[in-house]
Design a protein around this motif. Structure first.
Motif, PDB file in Angstrom:
ATOM      1  N   ARG A  56      45.212 105.740  77.289  1.00 18.96           N
ATOM      2  CA  ARG A  56      44.774 104.247  77.149  1.00 18.96           C
ATOM      3  C   ARG A  56      45.303 103.599  78.416  1.00 18.96           C
ATOM      4  O   ARG A  56      44.318 102.525  79.111  1.00 18.96           O
ATOM      5  CB  ARG A  56      45.316 103.812  76.088  1.00 18.96           C
ATOM      6  N   ALA A  57      46.498 103.854  78.985  1.00 19.79           N
ATOM      7  CA  ALA A  57      46.825 103.239  80.158  1.00 19.79           C
ATOM      8  C   ALA A  57      45.994 103.415  81.507  1.00 19.79           C
ATOM      9  O   ALA A  57      45.621 102.427  81.981  1.00 19.79           O
ATOM     10  CB  ALA A  57      48.343 103.740  80.488  1.00 19.79           C
ATOM     11  N   ILE A  58      45.709 104.526  81.581  1.00 12.91           N
ATOM     12  CA  ILE A  58      44.580 104.836  82.622  1.00 12.91           C
ATOM     13  C   ILE A  58      43.335 104.337  82.403  1.00 12.91           C
ATOM     14  O   ILE A  58      42.739 103.651  83.243  1.00 12.91           O
ATOM     15  CB  ILE A  58      44.644 106.481  82.704  1.00 12.91           C
ATOM     16  N   GLN A  59      42.743 104.264  81.394  1.00  9.59           N
ATOM     17  CA  GLN A  59      41.475 103.587  81.028  1.00  9.59           C
ATOM     18  C   GLN A  59      41.562 102.364  81.136  1.00  9.59           C
ATOM     19  O   GLN A  59      40.627 101.617  81.929  1.00  9.59           O
ATOM     20  CB  GLN A  59      40.896 103.916  79.633  1.00  9.59           C
ATOM     21  N   LEU A  60      42.447 101.613  80.648  1.00  2.00           N
ATOM     22  CA  LEU A  60      42.468  99.970  81.083  1.00  2.00           C
ATOM     23  C   LEU A  60      42.768  99.651  82.461  1.00  2.00           C
ATOM     24  O   LEU A  60      42.257  98.647  82.969  1.00  2.00           O
ATOM     25  CB  LEU A  60      43.845  99.417  80.325  1.00  2.00           C
ATOM     26  N   ARG A  61      43.447 100.583  83.210  1.00  2.00           N
ATOM     27  CA  ARG A  61      43.514 100.296  84.645  1.00  2.00           C
ATOM     28  C   ARG A  61      42.056 100.336  85.393  1.00  2.00           C
ATOM     29  O   ARG A  61      41.875  99.600  86.126  1.00  2.00           O
ATOM     30  CB  ARG A  61      44.609 101.453  85.326  1.00  2.00           C
ATOM     31  N   GLU A  62      41.401 101.381  84.686  1.00  2.00           N
ATOM     32  CA  GLU A  62      40.122 101.834  85.378  1.00  2.00           C
ATOM     33  C   GLU A  62      39.204 100.280  85.095  1.00  2.00           C
ATOM     34  O   GLU A  62      38.478 100.162  85.736  1.00  2.00           O
ATOM     35  CB  GLU A  62      39.523 103.061  85.021  1.00  2.00           C
ATOM     36  N   ASP A  63      38.991 100.053  83.721  1.00  2.00           N
ATOM     37  CA  ASP A  63      38.196  99.177  83.249  1.00  2.00           C
ATOM     38  C   ASP A  63      38.660  97.894  83.847  1.00  2.00           C
ATOM     39  O   ASP A  63      37.656  97.041  83.957  1.00  2.00           O
ATOM     40  CB  ASP A  63      38.341  99.060  81.781  1.00  2.00           C
ATOM     41  N   PHE A  64      39.888  97.510  84.157  1.00  2.00           N
ATOM     42  CA  PHE A  64      40.122  96.218  84.476  1.00  2.00           C
ATOM     43  C   PHE A  64      41.209  96.244  85.739  1.00  2.00           C
ATOM     44  O   PHE A  64      42.395  95.963  85.657  1.00  2.00           O
ATOM     45  CB  PHE A  64      41.083  95.279  83.509  1.00  2.00           C
ATOM     46  N   PRO A  65      40.684  96.770  86.694  1.00  2.00           N
ATOM     47  CA  PRO A  65      41.459  97.098  87.999  1.00  2.00           C
ATOM     48  C   PRO A  65      42.287  96.093  88.502  1.00  2.00           C
ATOM     49  O   PRO A  65      43.187  95.971  89.376  1.00  2.00           O
ATOM     50  CB  PRO A  65      40.572  97.564  88.995  1.00  2.00           C
ATOM     51  N   HIS A  66      41.760  94.604  88.485  1.00  2.00           N
ATOM     52  CA  HIS A  66      42.458  93.474  89.213  1.00  2.00           C
ATOM     53  C   HIS A  66      43.490  92.837  88.065  1.00  2.00           C
ATOM     54  O   HIS A  66      44.451  91.922  88.294  1.00  2.00           O
ATOM     55  CB  HIS A  66      41.684  92.489  89.425  1.00  2.00           C
ATOM     56  N   ALA A  67      43.213  93.408  86.915  1.00  2.00           N
ATOM     57  CA  ALA A  67      44.219  92.495  85.536  1.00  2.00           C
ATOM     58  C   ALA A  67      45.237  93.392  85.056  1.00  2.00           C
ATOM     59  O   ALA A  67      46.108  93.196  84.543  1.00  2.00           O
ATOM     60  CB  ALA A  67      43.237  92.055  84.634  1.00  2.00           C
ATOM     61  N   VAL A  68      44.975  95.040  85.149  1.00  2.00           N
ATOM     62  CA  VAL A  68      45.942  95.769  84.461  1.00  2.00           C
ATOM     63  C   VAL A  68      46.211  97.006  85.401  1.00  2.00           C
ATOM     64  O   VAL A  68      45.595  97.548  86.047  1.00  2.00           O
ATOM     65  CB  VAL A  68      45.213  96.497  83.437  1.00  2.00           C
ATOM     66  N   LEU A  69      47.765  96.756  85.508  1.00  2.00           N
ATOM     67  CA  LEU A  69      48.071  97.449  87.030  1.00  2.00           C
ATOM     68  C   LEU A  69      49.312  98.425  86.327  1.00  2.00           C
ATOM     69  O   LEU A  69      49.802  98.358  85.411  1.00  2.00           O
ATOM     70  CB  LEU A  69      48.706  96.778  88.082  1.00  2.00           C
TER      71      LEU A  69
END
Length: 106
Positions: A56-69
């Motif tokens: 999930r961490a990877i998916q969130l970073r891909e979906d929201f690259p400016h907001a989830v790092l």
């Protein structure tokens, strides 16, 4: 979400303890003595670290690259840094906080 909204949401979750083990500039929320959220009080924009399962961490970073790092000063496989004001809704932020809480509470 603003800092006070993040804090208010965290403290409403069952069994949560608010602490400041890293000094007065950071608030740590714990369940069963283990951290599930870290937020800086003076940071602009507001950002917080939450635990996340690796996929999930990877998916969130891909979906929201400016907001989830990847988690700042944390194990980047299991922690994300969420930056406010970068397009995430309150519901999305609360979902990430609750997911972190539930992972740690297990």
């Amino acid at each position: 979400m603003y800092l006070d909204e993040i804090c208010e949401y965290c403290i409403t979750l069952p069994g949560v303890e608010e602490t400041q083990p890293f000094g007065p500039d950071h608030i740590v929320y714990k369940i069963k003595g283990k951290m599930f959220l870290l937020v800086g009080i003076e940071e602009t924009p507001i950002r917080f670290n939450v635990k996340c399962n690796p996929e999930r961490a990877i998916q969130l970073r891909e979906d929201f690259p400016h907001a989830v790092l990847p988690g700042y000063h944390m194990n980047k496989k299991h922690w994300n840094t969420v930056v406010m004001g970068k397009g995430l809704s309150r519901t999305q932020c609360e979902d990430m906080i609750r997911h972190s809480y539930e992972l740690v509470a297990k």
